[in-house]
Design a protein around this motif. Sequence first.
Motif, PDB file in Angstrom:
ATOM      1  N   LYS A  77       2.131   1.790  -3.433  1.00  0.00           N
ATOM      2  CA  LYS A  77       1.059   2.299  -4.307  1.00  0.00           C
ATOM      3  C   LYS A  77       0.852   3.792  -4.087  1.00  0.00           C
ATOM      4  O   LYS A  77       0.646   4.554  -5.043  1.00  0.00           O
TER       5      LYS A  77
ATOM      6  N   ASP B   7       0.833  -1.212   0.000  1.00  0.00           N
ATOM      7  CA  ASP B   7       0.000   0.000   0.000  1.00  0.00           C
ATOM      8  C   ASP B   7       0.863   1.255   0.000  1.00  0.00           C
ATOM      9  O   ASP B   7       0.557   2.234  -0.688  1.00  0.00           O
TER      10      ASP B   7
ATOM     11  N   SER C 128       8.632   1.407  -6.578  1.00  0.00           N
ATOM     12  CA  SER C 128       8.121   2.756  -6.837  1.00  0.00           C
ATOM     13  C   SER C 128       9.260   3.744  -6.665  1.00  0.00           C
ATOM     14  O   SER C 128      10.285   3.448  -6.045  1.00  0.00           O
TER      15      SER C 128
ATOM     16  N   ARG D 153       7.654  -5.544  -6.126  1.00  0.00           N
ATOM     17  CA  ARG D 153       6.985  -4.284  -6.429  1.00  0.00           C
ATOM     18  C   ARG D 153       7.953  -3.137  -6.188  1.00  0.00           C
ATOM     19  O   ARG D 153       8.777  -3.200  -5.267  1.00  0.00           O
TER      20      ARG D 153
END
Length: 293
Positions: free
Chosen positions: A137, A134, A186, A184
């Motif tokens: 994201k 989260d 970012s 993942r």
Amino acid sequence: MLERHQEANDRFFSEHDEAHDSDEAFEQELRKNWLEAARHYDPNARLSEELTVQLQGEAARRGALDFRVGDALLRPLREGVSAAARRSIDLELTGVSHGSTVLHVRPSLADEPEEESAAIAPIDSSTADPAIRDLLKLIDAAEHERDIREWERVIPGLDHVVEALDKFDLSMNLRWSSLDGTVRSSTLSRRGKGYVRSLRALETQKTRRPITGRITELRESGLVKIKMGPSKTSKAYDVRIETEDLIDMHLELGATVSFLVQEVRKVDKIGRPKSTEYFFIALSDNQGVLPED
């Protein structure tokens, strides 16, 4: 062996020549394949989970971690993960490596589930896993200047991360490798940090509302505290009144009053209230009325 089977090799690889979309996709496939192969021999084989934080900027080029950077950055990072998980999650710094400065972080082993028995399949998740996903994201949405209100409880942690990065003129790349092999990532660059800063801009909202309660405090400087009920936990309002008007009203402690007030709220761009003040407009409920001026 390669030369002897060159033709067969060429045929095999021609059927598997699809390129990966990213390094992240390639690493994820490697991890998942390793896990599948390892469990063929040991059903309880597990991957490790790790969050790598690559810092970029002048202060990170030496491949070492300045204590000031670590203290400023790791605490809000932990706060963001804990907010996403809705419980306290401890993070451990397990190493620092080169490539600018890369921090290797993992959830505390105390937060991980106990070892499963041989008869039970291992659980490929942890308390921290969905929380860190989260957080990534949220960071990705900020980097691409999208609406981030979906992660409202995590935003304060991101705010503090941006403050820490700004303090040392840094940006960062994050990559999360989870127990099930998923990877993942970012990035939080100047663009993303600028977007987060822009959301702090305040706007003023004004509304009128009645307040009725008992006066518990009077200040000559122009403040009346009104409590809505007899309980210690009852809501109370600090109402600001011009000193001359306050003197003319002859209010007394313990008296019940009804005020019409103007509520002035300052909220940021995503609607979070930052301050609320109440200003006296008039007496109401047959207590007499003063001019709004």
